[in-house]
Enzyme design. Structure first.
Site, short mmCIF file in Angstrom:
data_model
loop_
_atom_site.label_atom_id
_atom_site.label_comp_id
_atom_site.label_asym_id
_atom_site.label_seq_id
_atom_site.Cartn_x
_atom_site.Cartn_y
_atom_site.Cartn_z
N GLU A 13 0.42 14.26 -4.77
CA GLU A 13 0.51 12.55 -4.64
C GLU A 13 -0.18 12.08 -3.50
O GLU A 13 -0.61 11.05 -3.93
CB GLU A 13 2.27 12.36 -4.07
CG GLU A 13 2.68 11.05 -4.33
CD GLU A 13 2.19 10.08 -3.22
OE1 GLU A 13 2.29 8.66 -3.41
OE2 GLU A 13 1.89 10.43 -2.07
N GLU A 14 -0.49 12.70 -2.73
CA GLU A 14 -1.41 12.28 -1.48
C GLU A 14 -2.79 12.23 -1.73
O GLU A 14 -3.78 11.79 -1.25
CB GLU A 14 -1.35 13.02 -0.08
CG GLU A 14 0.08 13.00 0.53
CD GLU A 14 0.71 11.75 0.85
OE1 GLU A 14 -0.11 10.59 0.63
OE2 GLU A 14 1.82 11.44 1.52
N HIS B 273 7.32 14.69 -3.49
CA HIS B 273 6.22 15.44 -3.53
C HIS B 273 6.20 16.47 -2.16
O HIS B 273 6.89 15.99 -0.93
CB HIS B 273 4.86 14.41 -3.23
CG HIS B 273 4.72 13.39 -2.34
ND1 HIS B 273 4.22 13.82 -0.85
CD2 HIS B 273 5.09 12.05 -1.91
CE1 HIS B 273 4.21 12.67 -0.27
NE2 HIS B 273 4.77 11.63 -0.64
N SER C 4 1.91 2.54 -2.13
CA SER C 4 1.83 2.94 -3.61
C SER C 4 2.29 4.23 -3.87
O SER C 4 2.14 5.37 -3.33
CB SER C 4 0.41 3.01 -4.21
OG SER C 4 -0.26 1.50 -3.73
N ARG D 153 -5.62 -2.96 -2.65
CA ARG D 153 -3.95 -2.88 -3.06
C ARG D 153 -3.81 -4.06 -4.05
O ARG D 153 -4.23 -5.06 -3.94
CB ARG D 153 -3.02 -3.16 -1.95
CG ARG D 153 -3.16 -1.96 -0.88
CD ARG D 153 -2.41 -0.69 -1.31
NE ARG D 153 -2.78 0.43 -0.22
CZ ARG D 153 -2.33 1.71 -0.39
NH1 ARG D 153 -1.31 1.88 -1.20
NH2 ARG D 153 -2.56 2.31 0.53
N ASP E 46 11.04 7.98 -0.83
CA ASP E 46 9.51 8.15 -0.44
C ASP E 46 9.11 7.06 0.24
O ASP E 46 8.00 6.74 0.07
CB ASP E 46 8.64 8.74 -1.31
CG ASP E 46 7.37 9.28 -1.10
OD1 ASP E 46 7.15 9.68 0.33
OD2 ASP E 46 6.37 9.34 -1.90
N ASP F 161 3.50 17.63 -1.04
CA ASP F 161 2.12 17.97 -0.41
C ASP F 161 2.08 16.72 0.74
O ASP F 161 2.77 15.87 0.72
CB ASP F 161 0.71 17.54 -1.12
CG ASP F 161 0.75 16.16 -2.04
OD1 ASP F 161 1.85 15.88 -2.29
OD2 ASP F 161 -0.24 15.65 -1.96
N THR G 208 -33.84 5.52 17.95
CA THR G 208 -34.35 4.57 17.26
C THR G 208 -34.88 5.15 15.52
O THR G 208 -35.79 5.57 15.55
CB THR G 208 -35.74 3.95 18.00
OG1 THR G 208 -36.53 5.29 18.25
CG2 THR G 208 -35.47 3.13 19.08
N1 BES Z 1 5.23 7.54 0.47
C1 BES Z 1 3.84 6.76 0.35
C2 BES Z 1 4.05 5.55 -0.30
C3 BES Z 1 4.64 4.52 0.40
C4 BES Z 1 3.99 3.83 1.64
C5 BES Z 1 5.69 3.82 -0.29
C6 BES Z 1 4.66 3.12 2.06
C7 BES Z 1 6.26 2.88 0.39
C8 BES Z 1 5.55 2.26 1.77
C9 BES Z 1 3.14 7.68 -0.48
O1 BES Z 1 3.29 9.15 -0.14
C10 BES Z 1 1.47 7.32 -0.44
O2 BES Z 1 1.06 7.44 0.87
N2 BES Z 1 0.82 6.97 -1.28
C11 BES Z 1 -0.45 6.62 -1.27
C12 BES Z 1 -0.97 6.62 -3.02
C13 BES Z 1 -2.41 6.84 -2.88
C14 BES Z 1 -2.91 8.17 -2.19
C15 BES Z 1 -2.61 6.63 -4.67
C16 BES Z 1 -0.84 5.29 -0.84
O3 BES Z 1 0.06 4.10 -0.91
O4 BES Z 1 -1.82 5.07 -0.01
MN MN Z 2 5.05 9.73 0.21
MN MN Z 3 1.80 9.50 1.78
#
Ligand code: BES
Ligand code: MN
Ligand code: MN
Length: 461
Positions: A158-159, A91, A404, A333, A185, A93, A320
């Site tokens: 993705e973010e 990704h 995720s 999660r 990632d 972004d 107040t």
């Molecule tokens: N790169 C991360 C996912 C990740 C984080 C994989 C730590 C393994 C270990 C990805 O960019 C991310 O931040 N994903 C989000 C997904 C959400 C926005 C649906 C997450 O995990 O919060």
């Molecule tokens: Mn990522």
């Molecule tokens: Mn991320």
């Protein structure tokens, strides 16, 4: 392979300078005022992908930010048969940068200090995407060919939960046909301990809004006779978990696959240092479900978290007031085989259950994704193991992660594809936080390992 590795070594500094240009673009998908930057970043990737020799490079529109696509489909198997096709996903972004004053150097002016490149997106995920661009370039520049067919897709949302990506994949099923997905990632297990990730948690995210009156009220005139939404919300949230860290939503654990003994044993022998963990992140005492280790709690157990909380007067001094509203952002999660839709229903029902009649409750579901897990005896994962060993001089360990990447389960379900998650970030990379960084040697060795990975995948079938 030698002349490819030479190319990567000779261009070490150049690759860093090029990466800095990518990191200079503030492609923050969550903030509407950066829409132009997101688009510009997609275009930067298009130009770069053309430059390194990928073909059919284009932006593909979605209802949100465009997907960047490019391919190279001329690989021949040594015996003349069909060479495997890698679908690379990453990704472009990035997350917002606030609080800005905590950054030691500006987030979009990549700065190298003590062997780390500091910038938003350095680890998550631009640096790791760029690593594969450079590996592809090394093959194409030095050999004029790749050992595998390659389809490269980069997402710009993705973010913010990849909300348009599932539809995109369903609409382009045949264009995306491949043998294996490769993704970088995720962090590696620890400095000097490269890893392959074989599991990710899923996610469901909600906003809860409570209203106790049509306007803020004088807390002397009304306090005691009208419910306080800040207190009501705290009481509701307090009912989500028991003191032992177990989630109290009825049915929440029904589909959780228990940890296997061999997994527990394997994880227990990983070089995890709880003292260092507490020190690195300033944690007084670790927390979590009893009878589980820290790694088990983050990799294999579901959670409920409050991500943000807002109500009433938070300025300097005292006021107040009886706030009219309160708001919380909460998320869970999930682990295999929990289903986000099913968990969402259970959560919504439980919120109604614990909400008193004294407030109006609004529950809004936001983004999410399914958990994912694969077995690590698949030939592509083994191929990645050999590539990492050659690139980093060390055999990788096998990990799961708490984060995720929603699309990974979509690749499995819609395209029937396994994914290989080979990340070169580090646990203290500060992803989503101030001072995000990527270790420069991991980036460099990661280019070498990626270049070898394509070779090993070509041999894997
Ligand atoms: N790169 C991360 C996912 C990740 C984080 C994989 C730590 C393994 C270990 C990805 O960019 C991310 O931040 N994903 C989000 C997904 C959400 C926005 C649906 C997450 O995990 O919060
Ligand atoms: Mn990522
Ligand atoms: Mn991320």
């Amino acid at each position: 392979m030698d002349k490819i590795i030479d190319f990567i070594n000779v261009n070490r500094e150049k690759h860093l300078e090029e990466l800095k240009a990518l990191l200079a673009i503030p492609s923050i998908s969550a903030l509407p005022q950066h829409a132009g930057d997101v688009k510009r970043c997609a275009e930067w990737c298009v130009d770069e992908m053309r430059r390194i020799g990928l073909e059919n490079v284009k932006l593909i529109d979605t209802p949100g930010n465009p997907v960047v696509y490019g391919d190279w489909l001329h690989a021949e198997a040594p015996g003349g048969g069909h060479a495997p096709t890698i679908l690379f996903y990453g990704h472009y972004d990035v997350q917002p940068v606030d609080p800005l004053d905590l950054w030691e150097s500006p987030p979009f002016e990549a700065t190298i200090r003590d062997g780390e490149i500091y910038a938003r997106g350095s680890a998550d995920d631009k640096g790791q995407v760029f690593m594969h661009m450079k590996a592809v370039e090394a093959h194409l520049k030095q050999n004029g060919r790749l050992p595998v067919n390659m389809k490269f897709i980069l997402e710009g949302e993705e973010e913010v939960g990849s909300v348009n990506l599932d539809d995109f994949i369903r609409a382009h099923k045949s264009d995306l046909a491949a043998d294996v997905v490769v993704i970088s990632d995720s962090p590696m297990f620890a400095r000097g301990v490269p890893s392959i990730c074989y599991g990710l948690r899923g996610l469901v995210y909600f906003q809860i809004d409570l209203r106790g009156s049509s306007t803020d009220l004088h807390s002397g005139s009304f306090g005691g006779a009208v419910a306080n939404p800040a207190i009501v919300l705290s009481q509701m949230l307090a009912q989500m978990k028991d003191r032992g860290g177990r989630i109290k939503i009825p049915g929440f654990y029904d589909d959780v696959v228990p940890l296997k003994d061999d997994e527990r044993q394997a994880w227990a022998s990983l070089p995890f240092n709880e003292k260092k963990y507490k020190k690195d992140f300033g944690i007084p005492k670790v927390y979590g479900e009893s009878d589980y280790t820290t790694l088990e709690r983050t990799w294999a157990r579901p959670t409920f978290e409050v991500n943000g909380l807002l109500s009433g007067f938070t300025g300097e001094g005292a006021k107040t007031v009886l706030p009219a509203v309160s708001m919380a952002k909460v998320s869970m999660r999930l682990v295999p085989n929990q289903d986000p839709d099913k968990i969402a229903k259970l959560f919504e029902a439980y919120v109604q259950d614990v909400a008193p009649k004294t407030v109006e409750v609004k529950v809004t579901r936001m983004h999410g994704g399914k958990p994912w897990m694969t077995s690590y005896d698949n030939p592509y994962v083994q191929a990645a193991g050999r590539a990492i060993e050659k690139g980093f001089g060390q055999k990788p360990v096998f990990t799961r992660e708490g984060g995720s990447i929603p699309v990974v389960s979509t690749f499995q379900e819609e395209l029937g594809l396994p994914s290989v998650l080979f990340g070169v970030g580090l646990p203290d990379e500060n992803a989503h936080a101030p001072n995000e960084k990527l270790d420069v040697s991991n980036f460099h060795n990661g280019i070498i390992a990626s270049a070898i990975l394509y070779d090993e995948i070509a041999k894997a079938r």
